[in-house]
Scaffold this motif. Sequence first.
Motif, mmCIF file in Angstrom:
data_model
loop_
_atom_site.group_PDB
_atom_site.id
_atom_site.type_symbol
_atom_site.label_atom_id
_atom_site.label_comp_id
_atom_site.label_asym_id
_atom_site.label_seq_id
_atom_site.Cartn_x
_atom_site.Cartn_y
_atom_site.Cartn_z
ATOM 1 N N ARG A 18 -6.195 5.004 -9.182
ATOM 2 C CA ARG A 18 -6.382 3.773 -8.414
ATOM 3 C C ARG A 18 -5.546 2.637 -8.977
ATOM 4 O O ARG A 18 -5.289 2.580 -10.162
ATOM 5 N N VAL A 53 -4.902 -1.804 -8.262
ATOM 6 C CA VAL A 53 -5.344 -3.001 -7.544
ATOM 7 C C VAL A 53 -4.122 -3.845 -7.212
ATOM 8 O O VAL A 53 -3.247 -4.063 -8.047
ATOM 9 N N ASN A 70 -1.873 -14.015 1.467
ATOM 10 C CA ASN A 70 -1.729 -13.776 2.901
ATOM 11 C C ASN A 70 -2.106 -15.016 3.688
ATOM 12 O O ASN A 70 -2.838 -15.879 3.206
ATOM 13 N N SER A 80 0.422 -5.521 6.145
ATOM 14 C CA SER A 80 0.414 -4.071 6.004
ATOM 15 C C SER A 80 1.037 -3.678 4.678
ATOM 16 O O SER A 80 2.048 -4.228 4.244
ATOM 17 N N GLN A 86 -1.834 1.084 4.601
ATOM 18 C CA GLN A 86 -3.109 0.394 4.695
ATOM 19 C C GLN A 86 -2.875 -0.958 5.365
ATOM 20 O O GLN A 86 -1.995 -1.694 4.948
ATOM 21 N N GLU A 115 -4.425 -4.711 6.394
ATOM 22 C CA GLU A 115 -5.484 -5.603 5.939
ATOM 23 C C GLU A 115 -5.478 -6.873 6.763
ATOM 24 O O GLU A 115 -4.428 -7.466 7.005
ATOM 25 N N HIS A 171 -5.502 -12.342 -1.974
ATOM 26 C CA HIS A 171 -6.293 -11.180 -1.563
ATOM 27 C C HIS A 171 -6.212 -10.102 -2.621
ATOM 28 O O HIS A 171 -5.222 -9.977 -3.323
ATOM 29 N N ARG A 172 -7.258 -9.301 -2.651
ATOM 30 C CA ARG A 172 -7.314 -8.221 -3.606
ATOM 31 C C ARG A 172 -7.633 -6.963 -2.829
ATOM 32 O O ARG A 172 -8.559 -6.924 -2.034
ATOM 33 N N THR A 173 -6.833 -5.947 -3.022
ATOM 34 C CA THR A 173 -7.151 -4.698 -2.340
ATOM 35 C C THR A 173 -6.925 -3.528 -3.272
ATOM 36 O O THR A 173 -6.082 -3.593 -4.166
ATOM 37 N N GLU A 174 -7.720 -2.496 -3.052
ATOM 38 C CA GLU A 174 -7.619 -1.355 -3.938
ATOM 39 C C GLU A 174 -6.838 -0.238 -3.251
ATOM 40 O O GLU A 174 -7.055 0.046 -2.074
ATOM 41 N N LEU A 175 -5.918 0.364 -3.941
ATOM 42 C CA LEU A 175 -5.139 1.482 -3.390
ATOM 43 C C LEU A 175 -5.598 2.776 -4.040
ATOM 44 O O LEU A 175 -5.684 2.863 -5.274
#
Length: 410
Positions: free
Chosen positions: A340, A342, A347, A354, A368, A370, A378-382
């Motif tokens: 994983r 982060v 944005n 995207s 992904q 968003e 923003h924080r997103t997990e991959l």
Amino acid sequence: MKKRFTLFLTIITLMTTSLRAQSDMDMNALLSQINADSLLQTVMDLQNFGSRFALREGGNIEVAEYLVERLHRYNVSAVIDSFHQDGYNWLGGYYDQWFYNVKGILPSANPVDDSIVIVGAHLDAISYDHSTFSLQTLAPGADDNASGVAVMIELARICHANQLQFNRDIHFMAYDGEELGLFGSYYDAEARLNADDKVKLMINNDMVSFQPDNDWRLTLHWYSNAMDPLHRAAELCAQYTDIEPYIPDVADNTDAAYSDSYAYYRNGFPAVFAIEYTFSTSYHTDHDVADSNNYAYHADVARYNMALLADYALLSNGTGVEEHVTATSMCLSPNPANDRAVLLYQNEEGAIASISVYDMAGRLVLRQDEQGDISGTHRTELNLSHLPSGFYICRLQTPSRVETVKFVRE
Ligand SMILES: [Zn+2]
């Protein structure tokens, strides 16, 4: 980092995912106009000069005149840029010769900056008996390199037929004297350095029409000052063509020095160099004729070129314009990553960002989308658990920008 807000960005702001798909369809519609027969016609025309060996009597002036006329037909203002050179050739003979580059300019509709994008290929050819090293009378150079010149002409034709508008100037270049030591490209690159020209990217094609039908691959030779354009080139090739891009490792990249893009690299300009993966067996002989080429493959190479040109010269007719931002505000951690990672990024409110991950061959391996509910960080997990270890590129696209970051999956 340069911020741009053109009319087009305003349009993008209104885009939804379905509109983005529409935009890709527009690019595909544009690329579908690239025509194998028109590539073949240009290759035939060039082959019909009999020889394009730069040191023959009178040199390549008639070839240059033909290319100027072709570019004029597509409303590109073109001139012959000649230069003189003397010395000893590879057979030891002394020469004292004029060389003839062709330079065509398609000015931008709405310049965002003063940088230009060059699409170039060498117009000269050479052929000799590979056992005796004696020169042959005919130098048809259909693959080497009428094929590269034909791509350049086809792009000019497509730009004209669709009245395409770009936000950067495009220079269509054909170089003389490449086979003798990259004479034409050194002449041009040095002149640009002296004139303080800003070259956003030099796109070189040298031998792009010979390939067996069961193995469509294209080698993208690279230069250390232009790794971002290289990866973007591979990505676009994978996205818009049936050709698998091949990025050689260091040991396999030595041929990067043997074509015109090298002269630009040596003068500090970024360049990418496309060449067929399966090398033509008639290379530098009088057997390098139009019949041996694969024009379906050739047309796909031209499509890769058109997509790359649209991307770097900022096509503004609504077919996927993007500005590349090298300085990045996003952060992927940890890097190297395990299963994983982060991603932190900025944005705009209500916008869709995207996130795409590509491997080093330009294949999309993760995507992904968003929604940006609030503007700000923003924080997103991959989830990277399905990816084999290696180098990857994570690409973020928001309505106003594209950012990329390279990372390692352990
Ligand atoms: Zn060549």
